[in-house]
Design a protein around this motif. Structure first.
Motif, PDB file in Angstrom:
ATOM      1  N   ARG A 147      52.758  37.875  49.600  1.00  0.00           N
ATOM      2  CA  ARG A 147      52.780  39.166  50.299  1.00  0.00           C
ATOM      3  C   ARG A 147      52.566  39.026  51.797  1.00  0.00           C
ATOM      4  O   ARG A 147      52.278  40.010  52.481  1.00  0.00           O
ATOM      5  CB  ARG A 147      51.705  40.098  49.738  1.00  0.00           C
ATOM      6  N   LEU A 152      48.724  35.589  51.308  1.00  0.00           N
ATOM      7  CA  LEU A 152      49.617  34.432  51.438  1.00  0.00           C
ATOM      8  C   LEU A 152      49.847  33.725  50.105  1.00  0.00           C
ATOM      9  O   LEU A 152      50.930  33.186  49.875  1.00  0.00           O
ATOM     10  CB  LEU A 152      49.057  33.453  52.480  1.00  0.00           C
ATOM     11  N   ILE A 153      48.870  33.720  49.218  1.00  0.00           N
ATOM     12  CA  ILE A 153      49.068  33.034  47.935  1.00  0.00           C
ATOM     13  C   ILE A 153      49.768  33.915  46.914  1.00  0.00           C
ATOM     14  O   ILE A 153      50.142  33.447  45.843  1.00  0.00           O
ATOM     15  CB  ILE A 153      47.732  32.516  47.324  1.00  0.00           C
ATOM     16  N   THR A 154      49.949  35.188  47.238  1.00  0.00           N
ATOM     17  CA  THR A 154      50.655  36.060  46.303  1.00  0.00           C
ATOM     18  C   THR A 154      52.045  36.426  46.811  1.00  0.00           C
ATOM     19  O   THR A 154      52.724  37.274  46.238  1.00  0.00           O
ATOM     20  CB  THR A 154      49.851  37.360  46.064  1.00  0.00           C
ATOM     21  N   LYS A 177      35.458  31.916  51.879  1.00  0.00           N
ATOM     22  CA  LYS A 177      36.882  31.786  51.536  1.00  0.00           C
ATOM     23  C   LYS A 177      37.728  32.650  52.457  1.00  0.00           C
ATOM     24  O   LYS A 177      37.324  33.759  52.834  1.00  0.00           O
ATOM     25  CB  LYS A 177      37.102  32.234  50.087  1.00  0.00           C
ATOM     26  N   ARG A 178      38.923  32.170  52.761  1.00  0.00           N
ATOM     27  CA  ARG A 178      39.727  32.878  53.763  1.00  0.00           C
ATOM     28  C   ARG A 178      40.323  34.167  53.203  1.00  0.00           C
ATOM     29  O   ARG A 178      40.962  34.173  52.163  1.00  0.00           O
ATOM     30  CB  ARG A 178      40.878  31.988  54.251  1.00  0.00           C
ATOM     31  N   ASP A 230      44.211  34.483  52.859  1.00  0.00           N
ATOM     32  CA  ASP A 230      44.860  33.836  51.723  1.00  0.00           C
ATOM     33  C   ASP A 230      45.304  34.826  50.652  1.00  0.00           C
ATOM     34  O   ASP A 230      46.275  34.568  49.938  1.00  0.00           O
ATOM     35  CB  ASP A 230      43.906  32.815  51.083  1.00  0.00           C
ATOM     36  N   ALA A 231      44.579  35.940  50.535  1.00  0.00           N
ATOM     37  CA  ALA A 231      44.909  36.886  49.465  1.00  0.00           C
ATOM     38  C   ALA A 231      46.386  37.270  49.521  1.00  0.00           C
ATOM     39  O   ALA A 231      47.082  37.290  48.508  1.00  0.00           O
ATOM     40  CB  ALA A 231      44.022  38.125  49.576  1.00  0.00           C
TER      41      ALA A 231
END
Lengths: 175, 782, 285
Positions: B21, B17-19, B10-11, B14-15
């Motif tokens: 931040r 980008l999906i929040t 998993k990228r 993304d942590a």
């Protein structure tokens, strides 16, 4: 030229009440980004097409580039920052991560907010309904396929968790 | 050793980008920051007679207004960096703001800097410009005609360059059994990354340092060019581009606007932000494609292709953008023979100035255009000789045992098994069954069609000597540093600059597998010129084959040094130590071992190092590839055409791509999906349209049709994995295959569906009306 | 994209709204959902000095059956139009059209009143309004005005709306119970607006002939129009495939059809007939 009079706007953003003096023409998206520093909501176009600026206004998905901050006076706004935390991701966020539903990530907050609203209206959508439901967002990177998978993943998660509508309200407060 | 390949990790990007931040350029907020807005020309071609900025300067909140006159002598011109050799190229002066003339709608005329976005925008309306409107020329062929308006006085005939290559002669064509000829128009496209361009410049007069956050695919190239334009030495200029919202080629170029933001901060001593809106993006960010192609393909009656030649008239727009001249020449011309054994090939390319937005790279850059014409021609050739188009392809594909293969254009294809990819795709689709079904449905008045594309692309740019030889004003090697910390955690620095492609993850996978450390223990750093000494950025599917290779070499150098230390710790000779899965052990006595982390600590404590070994554990590489890499594959599409409206429905899409060994299949598949959609976008919906006066008619998302989710079925994708013999990991590239293959695949499918109507060609995009007309004309003709 | 500055007032009642408009010398514009007006203002194609926010006026809301008509408040959103049980049951063509407006976000925000008053030539709802003979209920300081939809849409963004008026509600005659209402649309791939759109409400009597037929067309002409030629061709006939085709062929007869970069006049005429045939089939199947 019109005098740049200001109006007072009070919003509850991600569960926190915020008040500011703004020009009436201030777009909700600029209010969120520039006044409140909530830069997770992005601006991708000028004509209400791309949906990168999608937020929830009283629970409904809207394009915040086409809403004045003053129109939202008194309302509750949820942005991506209020969707879920890294420790407790909203199922839509989890779906985007699990299924590689994002690449550059710029459209992603708006697409996720639209997906939250889509699943609220239709908790068990078919692939076709998901694709139709994403009419109001543009993504240039993913080709949409993994976004569809992400929404399907979220739908399953939400179904196993219970009511989809309550999730967002319960995780507010990220402002 | 744990494999570099095959794990769908998993990228990690993304942590954030999906929040919400992520930190894109427009997200940067600095104390005392000013905002800039740019006044752009409403005319395609006009002389500037007078500019009155007094009202704007006096407006509330306005800090400064700059015009072209204000920049003279204080700021350099905007350069062109790719100058194809022996092409007579004319680089004309490109000031950051127009001085005497505006040359396209969107050309910068003045910049306002104000206390906030709204004040800056308001002041734009207060600037009065008196224009003398001149006749404009929009079409590249018209621009070459006698008496056409001159875009630049010092470019007679509007000819920017004329480049020729290849070995095809007239004789080859006059003696051929079969020659098919066709003209194609590669319509102009708007790259439209979802993040508009943006710049924040922060000049600190006390240190003399200028920091610029940029929407950039190549921060080091931007640092190099901006350093020259702004007259600030490179060590005082920092360019940051960590989170970038897509590029697709449109964030390679060095634009006037970003340079102006730096200039304004230098002048005013305060941070300045500028972000284009989408309308500006349509007007002032580079466009792609826009070529008129006349093609001849020769062959024999039994289906052997013998020669191809192309005359390309390429619309360069009003100025030669940074990499633009390389696109319709090198990147286009060299790949014209494609994956086929065609002994003779030739290209003749004229780059033409027009009163339009400058063109430059757009995902695939030259290779989609070449692949399009070739695949369209192969279908026309098959039709001409009455052979199945798949059989023509199969008969002419370079065979697996012919690699390395030297082409008529002087390239050496590295490796491949083209037929394997073709067979796999045909099997996935069920080609024979489809043909039967197609015939039945035709009897019922339903029009289905299939298009098959076999392609090869050139990527992994590239060997520095070759880059120099083809006129790119810089080598295209790549840098990497693998820095192991005392705890055994690792920071990997790359000079490439991913902006959505996921290399924060895949590069961590490479380093993790190499060093045998957990993937979470590797951090990948990119997009900051203060943290990475030099690099050439992300474009042309070079990031993994060149940047990933650099990292692999750097990691090997770490292991090499670590092994010396481990041998010393284990008190054996270096050649008696083996390394696997993060553990150094003594050959023959595997229980005697030290971990990579223990070695790392020892390297930094450094009180017990072998003689001649320096403290610390770090490896660097400046990797210069020996050749390009050549991904290939087969794409197949099935469409149905609705004859009453001319609508095209995509029923199935099968893609088999060979990018070499696949590091992260999930990410690679995502690259294919995105590329396919952009490729189909060109085939069916996208097209920039100018009117005769040079106004961009398709200037918003209301007019320019971006692909949407509901336009597509689920794609069926697969890989074959043929290593490149010359990259350390065998990897090739995957970023552009979809865009390269999808366009002709879909158009050929539509034309196959319309075969009963005798339709030979439809201009892209294949809008419902164009398809409907083609059917109607076919019916009338029948 | 930033609108030019304007003053803002929020009206709590229709009376107050009208007073605010009068006080502005007629220069102000109404702001409801803002989804028609704000995009124009962001492009600075519209630069009103004042906006009067009418979005919180309770009198502009609600859906009610009044006699043989359904009266729908101007602030009713597209989403509400598509979902409201009364509208789905009694004005299915309106619900069908509203379902196809824009996208999910736009339907949450855009309103019936804003949509009609804006009079975009490619808007979906005007097709339904003209086909069913809807009436726009407008309040003015001089009293209430009732404007038939067919006389309301005068051209691109031009309507018969009195300058001092406020659209309060739209009143639709409820078609007979045996009819079916549908909307067929060819969306522009970029904007989602109708390249052409056809609304049909129709029914067949016990003798098997069409006894009720209302057809409206949008997107194709300079204003939405009622396709009387189609209605005349089909009224009193049995809805055979041939009859439907013949009637549909006249779908462009009553409008001043226009072309643009995406679809020529000729193609739009053709689309009108294709969509009309599809809509007639669905309504009369």
């Amino acid at each position: 030229m019109v005098k740049h009079s200001k109006v007072t706007v009070t919003l509850t953003v991600n569960g926190v009440q915020r008040t500011a003096e703004v020009e009436p023409r201030t777009l909700l998206v600029h209010f969120l980004r520039d006044e409140l520093g909530l830069t997770g909501t992005h601006i991708g176009c000028d004509t209400s097409q791309c949906g990168a600026c999608t937020v929830l206004l009283n629970g409904d998905a809207v394009k915040s580039c086409t809403v004045l901050a003053v129109q939202a006076d008194g309302a509750e706004v949820t942005t991506v920052e209020g969707l879920g935390t890294l420790e407790a991701l909203h199922p839509v966020q989890a779906g985007f991560w699990e299924k590689h539903g994002l690449q550059c990530g710029f459209c992603t907050p708006g697409v996720m907010m639209a997906a939250v609203a889509l699943l609220k209206q239709n908790p068990n959508p078919t692939e076709e309904e998901i694709r139709e439901g994403l009419e109001g967002v543009l993504c240039r990177c993913t080709g949409y396929q993994n976004i569809v998978r992400a929404v399907q993943y979220a739908a399953q998660q939400l179904a196993s968790e219970g009511e989809p509508g309550e999730q967002v309200a319960a995780t507010g407060g990220g402002a | 050793m744990a494999s570099v390949f095959g794990a769908a990790v998993k990228r990690r990007e993304d942590a954030r980008l999906i929040t919400g931040r992520g930190r894109y350029t427009d997200d940067v907020q600095l104390p005392g920051m000013l905002y800039a807005s740019i006044l752009r020309s409403p005319h395609a071609h006009a002389r500037i007679k007078r500019i009155d900025v007094s009202a704007a300067r006096a407006a509330s909140g306005v800090v400064a207004v700059f015009t072209g006159q204000d920049l003279a002598g204080k700021m350099g011109l905007i350069p062109t960096a790719w100058l194809p050799p022996d092409s007579g190229i004319r680089t004309t002066a490109h000031p950051a703001l127009a001085v005497d003339k505006v040359r396209y709608v969107g050309d910068g005329v003045a910049m306002v800097v104000a206390e906030d976005r709204y004040a800056a925008r308001d002041a734009i309306d207060l600037i009065r410009v008196e224009y003398e409107v001149l006749p404009a020329v929009v079409d590249q062929e018209q621009a070459l005609e006698d008496g056409a308006p001159l875009v630049h006085d010092d470019a007679p005939g509007n000819l920017a360059f004329h480049w020729k290559a290849g070995n095809a002669t007239d004789e080859v064509f006059t003696q051929a059994e079969v020659v098919v000829r066709q003209r194609f128009r590669q319509q102009r496209l708007i790259p439209n990354p979802m993040e508009p361009r943006s710049a924040v410049a922060d000049y600190n007069a006390s240190t003399g340092e200028l920091t610029m956050w940029l929407t950039s695919q190549n921060p080091h190239i931007h640092r190099l060019l901006l350093s020259g334009i702004l007259g600030i030495p490179e060590h005082k200029l920092r360019v940051v581009a960590v989170d970038v919202g897509g590029g697709f080629g449109a964030k390679i170029a060095c634009y006037p606007d970003e340079a102006l933001v730096g200039f304004a901060s230098l002048q005013l001593g305060r941070p300045v932000k500028w972000t284009e809106d989408r309308r500006e993006n349509f007007m002032a960010t580079t466009h792609g494609r826009d070529m008129v192609l006349d093609v001849e393909l020769a062959g024999t009656r039994d289906g052997t292709l013998t020669a191809i030649r192309v005359r390309n008239v390429a619309n360069m727009g009003a100025y030669l953008s940074t990499a633009a001249p390389g696109v319709p020449t090198i990147l286009f011309g060299l790949i014209v023979p494609g994956p086929y054994r065609i002994p003779y090939a030739g290209v003749d390319v004229r780059g033409v100035f027009t009163n339009t937005t400058p063109t430059d790279a757009y995902r695939g850059a030259g290779r989609p255009e070449a692949t399009y014409l070739l695949e369209r021609m192969v279908d026309l050739f098959a039709r001409e000789i009455g052979m199945d188009p798949v059989e023509v392809r199969r008969q002419n594909l370079i065979r697996a045992d012919e690699f390395p293969y030297n082409t008529a254009m002087g390239l050496q294809y590295d490796s491949g098994d083209y037929e394997q990819a073709l067979d796999k795709a045909l099997a996935m689709l069920g080609y024979e069954e489809f043909r039967e079904q197609q015939e039945k449905l035709r009897q019922q008045g339903r029009y289905l069609g299939v298009g098959v594309t076999t392609y090869v692309e050139i990527c992994g740019l590239g060997p520095s000597q070759v880059a120099g030889a083809v006129g790119f004003q810089g080598g295209l090697w790549e840098s990497a540093t693998v820095r192991v910390h005392p705890s055994g955690k690792v920071t990997a620095f790359t000079g490439t600059s991913p902006h959505g492609q996921g290399e924060e993850t895949t590069f961590a996978q490479i380093v993790s597998a190499k060093l045998g450390v957990p993937v979470e223990d590797v951090e990948v750093v990119h997009g900051d010129t203060n943290r990475i000494a030099m690099g050439w950025g992300t474009y042309g599917s070079r990031t993994t084959p060149v940047g990933g290779s650099a990292l692999a070499v750097a990691a090997d150098r770490v292991i090499e040094k670590a092994k010396k230390i481990a041998a010393h710790m284990l008190e054996v000779a270096e050649e008696d130590v083996s390394f696997a899965d993060g553990v150094f052990s003594v050959q023959g006595a595997p229980s005697r071992q030290v971990t990579f982390q223990e070695v790392a600590l020892q390297a930094y404590l450094a009180w017990n190092l072998p003689a001649g070994v320096e403290p610390a554990l770090e490896g660097s590489a400046f990797y210069d590839p020996t050749n390009f890499v050549y991904p290939f594959g087969t794409h197949i599409c099935v469409v149905e055409v609705l004859p009453d409206t001319g609508e095209v429905k995509i029923l199935r899409y099968v893609a088999v791509d060979d990018p070499g060994p696949v590091i992260n299949p999930m990410i690679a598949e995502g690259q294919v999906h995105g590329g396919i959609v952009q490729g189909i976008g060109q085939a069916l919906w996208e097209g920039a349209l100018y009117d005769e006066q040079g106004q961009l008619v398709s200037g918003t998302f209301m007019d320019y049709a971006m692909p949407k989710a509901r336009f597509f079925p689920t794609f069926e994708t697969a890989f074959t994995e043929t290593p490149s013999p010359h990259t350390p990991l065998g990897v090739k590239g995957i970023g552009e295959t979809g865009t390269i293959a999808a366009t002709p695949t879909v158009v050929n499918a539509v034309l196959d569906a319309l075969a009963p109507f005798g339709v030979r060609d439809i201009d892209m995009p294949l809008t419902p009306e164009r398809v409907w007309r083609a059917i109607r004309n076919g019916r009338d003709g029948a | 994209m930033i609108p030019s500055a304007f003053a803002y007032e929020r009206a709590e009642s229709v009376e107050q709204a009208l007073a605010l408009l009068q006080a502005s010398g007629g220069e102000a514009k109404w702001l409801a959902g803002g989804h028609s007006l704000l995009p124009l203002m962001k492009l600075r194609l519209s630069t009103p000095p004042k906006l009067i926010d009418i979005s919180r006026i309770p009198e502009l809301r609600g859906v009610a059956r009044v006699g043989d008509r359904l009266v729908i408040g101007a602030l009713t959103t597209h989403r509400e139009l598509a979902a409201h049980p009364l509208i789905r049951e009694q004005l299915p063509a309106l619900a069908d059209a509203a379902r196809q407006v824009g996208d999910l976000q736009v339907r949450n925000r855009g309103t019936l009143g804003g949509n009609l008053a804006h009079a975009d030539t490619a808007s979906d709802l005007p097709a339904v309004a003209v086909s069913l003979g809807a009436e726009l209920l407008v309040v003015t300081p001089d009293g209430d005005v009732v404007l038939p939809a067919e006389e309301f849409f005068l051209g691109p963004l031009v309507t018969a709306m009195p300058e001092n008026g406020l659209l309060k509600a739209v009143s639709f005659p409820v078609p007979p119970g045996h009819t079916r209402g549908v909307y067929e649309k060819f969306p522009h791939p970029a904007s989602g607006y109708a390249v052409a759109g056809v609304a049909v409400t129709a029914g067949v009597n016990a003798d098997g002939v069409v006894d009720y037929i209302r057809v409206g067309v949008t997107g194709a002409a300079d204003a939405a129009y009622r396709a009387k030629a189609v209605e005349d061709a089909l009224a009193g006939r049995a809805p055979t495939q041939e009859a439907l085709r013949e009637a549909a062929a006249r779908a462009a007869d009553d409008g001043v059809i226009a072309g643009d970069a995406f679809a020529s006049e000729e193609y739009r005429r053709h689309l009108c007939t294709v969509l009309a045939e599809r809509a007639l089939r669905r309504a009369l199947a």
